[in-house]
Scaffold this motif. Structure first.
Motif, PDB file in Angstrom:
ATOM      1  N   MET A   1       0.713  -1.244  -0.019  1.00  0.00           N
ATOM      2  CA  MET A   1      -0.134  -0.074  -0.040  1.00  0.00           C
ATOM      3  C   MET A   1       0.975   1.148   0.167  1.00  0.00           C
ATOM      4  O   MET A   1       1.980   1.378   0.699  1.00  0.00           O
ATOM      5  CB  MET A   1      -0.773  -0.073   1.151  1.00  0.00           C
ATOM      6  N   LYS A   2       0.412   2.243  -0.563  1.00  0.00           N
ATOM      7  CA  LYS A   2       1.107   3.640  -0.626  1.00  0.00           C
ATOM      8  C   LYS A   2       0.959   4.207   0.556  1.00  0.00           C
ATOM      9  O   LYS A   2      -0.028   4.642   1.097  1.00  0.00           O
ATOM     10  CB  LYS A   2       0.486   4.345  -1.743  1.00  0.00           C
ATOM     11  N   GLU A   3       2.177   4.794   1.000  1.00  0.00           N
ATOM     12  CA  GLU A   3       2.254   5.740   2.358  1.00  0.00           C
ATOM     13  C   GLU A   3       1.566   7.042   2.098  1.00  0.00           C
ATOM     14  O   GLU A   3       1.957   7.570   0.954  1.00  0.00           O
ATOM     15  CB  GLU A   3       3.802   5.866   3.029  1.00  0.00           C
ATOM     16  N   ARG A   4       0.807   7.423   2.914  1.00  0.00           N
ATOM     17  CA  ARG A   4       0.167   8.888   2.601  1.00  0.00           C
ATOM     18  C   ARG A   4       0.841   9.938   3.232  1.00  0.00           C
ATOM     19  O   ARG A   4       0.887  11.148   3.057  1.00  0.00           O
ATOM     20  CB  ARG A   4      -1.503   8.649   2.883  1.00  0.00           C
ATOM     21  N   ASP A   5       0.972   9.523   4.835  1.00  0.00           N
ATOM     22  CA  ASP A   5       1.561  10.423   5.705  1.00  0.00           C
ATOM     23  C   ASP A   5       2.123   9.694   6.729  1.00  0.00           C
ATOM     24  O   ASP A   5       2.044   8.450   6.953  1.00  0.00           O
ATOM     25  CB  ASP A   5       0.362  11.176   6.118  1.00  0.00           C
ATOM     26  N   SER A   6       3.100  10.283   7.448  1.00  0.00           N
ATOM     27  CA  SER A   6       3.887   9.490   8.514  1.00  0.00           C
ATOM     28  C   SER A   6       4.227  10.808   9.508  1.00  0.00           C
ATOM     29  O   SER A   6       4.865  11.794   8.735  1.00  0.00           O
ATOM     30  CB  SER A   6       5.167   8.702   7.950  1.00  0.00           C
ATOM     31  N   TYR A   7       3.978  10.458  10.891  1.00  0.00           N
ATOM     32  CA  TYR A   7       4.662  11.717  11.941  1.00  0.00           C
ATOM     33  C   TYR A   7       4.434  10.925  13.074  1.00  0.00           C
ATOM     34  O   TYR A   7       4.130   9.774  13.304  1.00  0.00           O
ATOM     35  CB  TYR A   7       3.443  12.790  11.797  1.00  0.00           C
ATOM     36  N   LYS A   8       5.109  11.686  14.030  1.00  0.00           N
ATOM     37  CA  LYS A   8       5.136  11.263  15.454  1.00  0.00           C
ATOM     38  C   LYS A   8       4.343  11.994  16.236  1.00  0.00           C
ATOM     39  O   LYS A   8       3.986  13.324  16.041  1.00  0.00           O
ATOM     40  CB  LYS A   8       6.565  11.564  15.968  1.00  0.00           C
ATOM     41  N   LEU A   9       3.725  11.376  17.410  1.00  0.00           N
ATOM     42  CA  LEU A   9       3.018  11.956  18.370  1.00  0.00           C
ATOM     43  C   LEU A   9       3.545  11.414  19.742  1.00  0.00           C
ATOM     44  O   LEU A   9       3.210  10.558  20.042  1.00  0.00           O
ATOM     45  CB  LEU A   9       1.379  11.511  18.333  1.00  0.00           C
ATOM     46  N   GLY A  10       4.615  12.386  19.923  1.00  0.00           N
ATOM     47  CA  GLY A  10       5.346  11.857  21.329  1.00  0.00           C
ATOM     48  C   GLY A  10       6.128  10.493  21.229  1.00  0.00           C
ATOM     49  O   GLY A  10       6.921  10.667  20.047  1.00  0.00           O
ATOM     50  N   GLN A  13       4.853   6.612  16.856  1.00  0.00           N
ATOM     51  CA  GLN A  13       4.867   6.669  15.262  1.00  0.00           C
ATOM     52  C   GLN A  13       3.505   6.261  14.649  1.00  0.00           C
ATOM     53  O   GLN A  13       3.214   5.459  14.583  1.00  0.00           O
ATOM     54  CB  GLN A  13       6.114   5.696  14.601  1.00  0.00           C
ATOM     55  N   VAL A  14       3.132   7.196  13.923  1.00  0.00           N
ATOM     56  CA  VAL A  14       1.781   7.215  13.125  1.00  0.00           C
ATOM     57  C   VAL A  14       1.910   7.058  11.719  1.00  0.00           C
ATOM     58  O   VAL A  14       2.798   8.024  10.807  1.00  0.00           O
ATOM     59  CB  VAL A  14       0.873   8.505  13.403  1.00  0.00           C
ATOM     60  N   THR A  15       1.544   6.156  10.979  1.00  0.00           N
ATOM     61  CA  THR A  15       1.727   5.733   9.588  1.00  0.00           C
ATOM     62  C   THR A  15       0.338   5.803   9.028  1.00  0.00           C
ATOM     63  O   THR A  15      -0.456   4.908   9.370  1.00  0.00           O
ATOM     64  CB  THR A  15       2.703   4.672   9.176  1.00  0.00           C
ATOM     65  N   ILE A  16       0.102   6.457   7.943  1.00  0.00           N
ATOM     66  CA  ILE A  16      -1.121   6.379   7.186  1.00  0.00           C
ATOM     67  C   ILE A  16      -0.840   5.859   5.613  1.00  0.00           C
ATOM     68  O   ILE A  16      -0.029   6.399   4.949  1.00  0.00           O
ATOM     69  CB  ILE A  16      -1.712   7.979   6.997  1.00  0.00           C
ATOM     70  N   THR A  17      -1.484   4.769   5.560  1.00  0.00           N
ATOM     71  CA  THR A  17      -1.410   4.442   4.088  1.00  0.00           C
ATOM     72  C   THR A  17      -2.846   4.073   3.557  1.00  0.00           C
ATOM     73  O   THR A  17      -3.739   3.956   4.167  1.00  0.00           O
ATOM     74  CB  THR A  17      -0.832   2.933   4.295  1.00  0.00           C
ATOM     75  N   GLU A  18      -2.762   4.205   2.053  1.00  0.00           N
ATOM     76  CA  GLU A  18      -3.988   3.717   1.348  1.00  0.00           C
ATOM     77  C   GLU A  18      -4.380   2.263   1.431  1.00  0.00           C
ATOM     78  O   GLU A  18      -3.615   1.238   1.893  1.00  0.00           O
ATOM     79  CB  GLU A  18      -3.744   4.217  -0.018  1.00  0.00           C
ATOM     80  N   THR A  19      -5.657   2.141   1.485  1.00  0.00           N
ATOM     81  CA  THR A  19      -6.116   0.672   1.341  1.00  0.00           C
ATOM     82  C   THR A  19      -6.647   0.388  -0.053  1.00  0.00           C
ATOM     83  O   THR A  19      -6.651   1.069  -0.785  1.00  0.00           O
ATOM     84  CB  THR A  19      -7.140   0.374   2.277  1.00  0.00           C
ATOM     85  N   ASP A  20      -7.097  -1.046  -0.169  1.00  0.00           N
ATOM     86  CA  ASP A  20      -7.394  -1.391  -1.420  1.00  0.00           C
ATOM     87  C   ASP A  20      -9.133  -0.844  -1.700  1.00  0.00           C
ATOM     88  O   ASP A  20      -9.567  -0.672  -2.733  1.00  0.00           O
ATOM     89  CB  ASP A  20      -7.590  -2.959  -1.589  1.00  0.00           C
ATOM     90  N   ARG A  21      -9.610  -0.481  -0.277  1.00  0.00           N
ATOM     91  CA  ARG A  21     -11.048  -0.013  -0.621  1.00  0.00           C
ATOM     92  C   ARG A  21     -10.875   1.569  -0.814  1.00  0.00           C
ATOM     93  O   ARG A  21     -10.199   2.321  -0.222  1.00  0.00           O
ATOM     94  CB  ARG A  21     -11.537  -0.310   0.807  1.00  0.00           C
ATOM     95  N   PRO A  22     -11.926   1.844  -1.566  1.00  0.00           N
ATOM     96  CA  PRO A  22     -12.018   3.399  -1.991  1.00  0.00           C
ATOM     97  C   PRO A  22     -12.263   4.452  -0.704  1.00  0.00           C
ATOM     98  O   PRO A  22     -12.990   3.946   0.042  1.00  0.00           O
ATOM     99  CB  PRO A  22     -12.955   3.505  -3.105  1.00  0.00           C
ATOM    100  N   ASN A  23     -11.423   5.516  -0.736  1.00  0.00           N
ATOM    101  CA  ASN A  23     -11.716   6.520   0.279  1.00  0.00           C
ATOM    102  C   ASN A  23     -11.560   6.070   1.653  1.00  0.00           C
ATOM    103  O   ASN A  23     -12.140   6.509   2.563  1.00  0.00           O
ATOM    104  CB  ASN A  23     -13.301   7.086   0.076  1.00  0.00           C
ATOM    105  N   LYS A  24     -10.710   4.938   1.905  1.00  0.00           N
ATOM    106  CA  LYS A  24     -10.266   4.267   3.298  1.00  0.00           C
ATOM    107  C   LYS A  24      -8.886   4.520   3.145  1.00  0.00           C
ATOM    108  O   LYS A  24      -8.023   4.255   2.387  1.00  0.00           O
ATOM    109  CB  LYS A  24     -10.784   3.012   3.313  1.00  0.00           C
ATOM    110  N   LEU A  25      -8.346   4.434   4.360  1.00  0.00           N
ATOM    111  CA  LEU A  25      -7.153   4.794   5.042  1.00  0.00           C
ATOM    112  C   LEU A  25      -6.881   3.870   6.144  1.00  0.00           C
ATOM    113  O   LEU A  25      -7.461   3.904   7.025  1.00  0.00           O
ATOM    114  CB  LEU A  25      -6.549   6.174   5.004  1.00  0.00           C
ATOM    115  N   ASN A  26      -5.645   3.319   6.029  1.00  0.00           N
ATOM    116  CA  ASN A  26      -4.955   2.469   7.148  1.00  0.00           C
ATOM    117  C   ASN A  26      -4.350   3.372   8.282  1.00  0.00           C
ATOM    118  O   ASN A  26      -3.172   3.987   7.697  1.00  0.00           O
ATOM    119  CB  ASN A  26      -4.504   1.151   6.924  1.00  0.00           C
TER     120      ASN A  26
END
Length: 70
Positions: A1-10, A13-26
């Motif tokens: 899956m393609k990574e959409r965003d990545s950042y730290k909260l303290g 580590q939070v990583t946002i990736t696209e899913t196979d489902r339309p308009n849904k993110l993991n």
């Protein structure tokens, strides 16, 4: 899956990736010990990101406290 965003909260580590489902993110969260994943819609991620981040931070604080009690 393609990574959409990545950042730290303290320590978390939070990583946002696209899913196979339309308009849904993991959303994957990892603090070096605990790992958590959940699915959000594009709308939720765009419009409720601050609330999502607050809940992630609080959940990881609570997980650490429970571990300390044992």
């Amino acid at each position: 899956m393609k990574e959409r965003d990545s950042y730290k909260l303290g320590k978390v580590q939070v990583t946002i990736t696209e899913t196979d489902r339309p308009n849904k993110l993991n959303v994957e969260c990892f603090d070096g010990e605990y790992r958590s994943e959940f699915i959000v819609s594009e709308y939720e991620f765009t419009n409720y990101r601050r609330l999502m981040n607050q809940r992630i931070t609080q959940a990881y604080k609570s997980a650490g406290k429970k571990e300390d009690e044992n």
